[in-house]
Design a protein around this motif. Structure first.
Motif, short mmCIF file in Angstrom:
data_model
loop_
_atom_site.label_atom_id
_atom_site.label_comp_id
_atom_site.label_asym_id
_atom_site.label_seq_id
_atom_site.Cartn_x
_atom_site.Cartn_y
_atom_site.Cartn_z
N GLY A 68 0.85 -1.19 0.00
CA GLY A 68 0.01 0.11 0.04
C GLY A 68 0.96 1.29 -0.04
N ALA A 69 2.20 1.18 -0.01
CA ALA A 69 3.05 2.42 -0.11
C ALA A 69 3.03 3.11 -1.44
N ILE A 82 4.01 6.82 -0.48
CA ILE A 82 4.10 7.01 1.04
C ILE A 82 5.53 6.38 1.48
N THR A 83 6.27 7.23 1.63
CA THR A 83 7.64 6.72 2.27
C THR A 83 7.77 7.00 3.73
N LEU A 84 8.95 6.31 4.42
CA LEU A 84 9.41 6.27 5.64
C LEU A 84 10.07 7.61 5.83
N GLU A 85 9.74 8.16 6.83
CA GLU A 85 10.40 9.60 7.24
C GLU A 85 11.87 9.25 7.39
N ASN A 86 12.38 10.19 6.50
CA ASN A 86 14.25 10.24 6.23
C ASN A 86 14.71 10.36 7.54
N THR A 87 14.18 11.07 8.64
CA THR A 87 15.02 11.36 10.05
C THR A 87 14.96 9.92 10.74
N LEU A 88 14.05 9.10 10.27
CA LEU A 88 14.02 7.81 11.16
C LEU A 88 15.04 6.64 10.54
N LEU A 89 15.57 6.99 9.34
CA LEU A 89 16.11 5.78 8.71
C LEU A 89 17.58 5.97 9.43
N HIS A 109 10.83 3.00 -4.85
CA HIS A 109 10.31 2.80 -5.94
C HIS A 109 10.43 1.55 -6.78
N LEU A 110 11.39 1.73 -7.81
CA LEU A 110 11.54 0.28 -8.60
C LEU A 110 12.86 -0.44 -7.94
N ASN A 183 5.72 3.07 6.79
CA ASN A 183 5.05 4.35 7.52
C ASN A 183 3.65 4.05 7.75
N LYS A 184 3.16 4.41 8.99
CA LYS A 184 1.76 3.91 9.31
C LYS A 184 0.68 4.33 8.40
N ALA A 185 0.97 5.47 7.56
CA ALA A 185 -0.26 5.63 6.66
C ALA A 185 -0.28 4.59 5.29
N ALA A 186 0.87 4.02 5.33
CA ALA A 186 0.99 2.85 4.12
C ALA A 186 0.42 1.66 4.39
#
Length: 263
Positions: A68-69, A82-89, A109-110, A183-186
Motif C-alpha cells: 500500500g505504500a 508514502i515513504t518512511l520519514e528520512n529522519t528515522l532511517l 520505488h523500483l 510508514n503507518k499511513a502506508a
C-alpha cells in the motif's frame, strides 16, 4: 450485490505454493475483467515482481506495491507514494544493518537494496521474485519499505521490541519469517480507499482477497473481505467470508459464485 472492483493480495492468495497463477484462477479473473470489473493486485512485492503476473492476466490496471505504500499506473508512473520519514532511517539502520540474525532489504520505488547480497534469504527472495538486489548505498532516502527476513522464532521476538521502540511506524509480519516496516499511513486499506475514490466506487461495492496479517485492514475495510483457506485462524475469524486455499483456486471459486461465471 453488484460489486464493482476486486483487489487481491498475491503471495498465499492469488499465487499458489509454486508462485504461479493457476489456469483456473487466471480464467476467472479474465472473465470478470471482461465485465469491466478491474482486478487490482495489492502486494508487499516491489513493482517488477508484480508486472509479469499482470502480463499473464492481460491486465493493464494499476498495481499497489509495498503493501500500500506505492501505486503505479500501467506506465509505472506513481499515482500515490508514502515513504518512511528520512529522519528515522539512521536509527533503523543502526539497529538493523549489523544484526547477524537478520537479512535486511530496503525498497525505494523500483529498486531493491540489501546490506548482504550473499545472504541465503536474499537469494531465496530473488528466486521467488525474479529480481536482483543491489548493494545498499551509504545514504538512502525515500524508502517505501524495509523487509526483515530471518528465523521465524527470532522474527516473533524482535517484532514487539521494534514496535515498542518505533510506535510511529507500521510493523507487521507478511509471513512467519518476514517482518515489514513502513510508514503507518502506508496500508492496503488506505491504498484501496485512494483507488476507490479515484474510480468513484463505494467501499461497500469492493471485494478483497487476502491470507495474512498485512491483509487484515483491507479485508475489514471493503464490503466483502474474503480470507483464503490457508489463512491463520485469526484472519479467518475476522474476515467476512472464507474461501478455499491458494492451492485450491480459492479466488476462482469465489469469483465464479459471486459473479455467476461459467466454468
Amino acid at each position: 450485490m453488484a460489486y464493482k472492483m476486486v483487489f487481491s493480495d498475491m503471495d498465499g492468495t492469488l499465487l499458489n505454493s509454486k508462485h504461479q497463477i493457476s489456469p483456473t484462477t487466471s480464467q476467472a479473473i479474465q472473465n470478470i475483467m471482461r465485465k469491466n470489473i478491474p482486478f487490482i493486485p495489492v502486494s508487499a512485492r516491489p513493482p517488477y515482481a508484480i508486472l509479469p503476473y499482470m502480463e499473464q492476466l492481460c491486465n493493464d490496471n494499476e498495481i499497489i506495491c509495498y503493501s500500500g505504500a506505492l501505486i503505479l499506473d500501467k506506465n509505472l508512473t506513481a499515482l500515490y507514494s508514502i515513504t518512511l520519514e528520512n529522519t528515522l532511517l539512521p536509527q533503523l539502520e543502526r539497529i538493523l544493518d549489523h544484526n547477524p540474525a537478520l537479512s535486511v532489504s530496503y525498497y525505494s520505488h523500483l529498486d531493491w537494496f540489501s546490506t548482504n547480497l550473499n545472504s541465503s534469504w536474499i537469494k531465496q527472495e530473488s528466486e521467488i521474485t525474479g529480481l536482483i538486489a543491489k548493494e545498499k548505498p551509504q545514504h538512502l532516502s525515500n524508502i517505501h519499505k524495509i523487509l526483515l527476513m530471518g528465523d521465524a522464532a527470532y522474527i516473533e521476538r524482535i517484532e514487539p521490541l521494534l514496535k515498542q521502540q518505533f510506535p510511529q511506524l507500521a510493523i507487521h509480519r507478511s509471513k512467519k519469517e518476514y517482518l515489514e516496516i513502513m510508514n503507518k499511513a502506508a496500508t492496503k486499506a488506505n491504498a484501496i480507499q485512494f483507488m476507490a475514490q479515484r474510480a468513484a466506487v463505494d467501499k461497500a461495492d469492493i471485494i478483497a482477497f487476502g491470507d495474512n496479517f498485512n491483509d487484515l485492514d483491507m479485508l475489514q475495510y471493503v464490503g466483502l473481505g474474503i480470507a483464503m483457506g490457508n489463512s491463520p485462524d485469526e484472519i479467518k475469524r475476522l474476515a467476512k467470508q472464507i474461501t478455499a486455499t491458494n492451492d485450491e483456486d480459492g479466488i476462482a471459486l469465489s469469483l465464479k459464485q459471486i459473479f455467476s461465471l461459467s466454468s
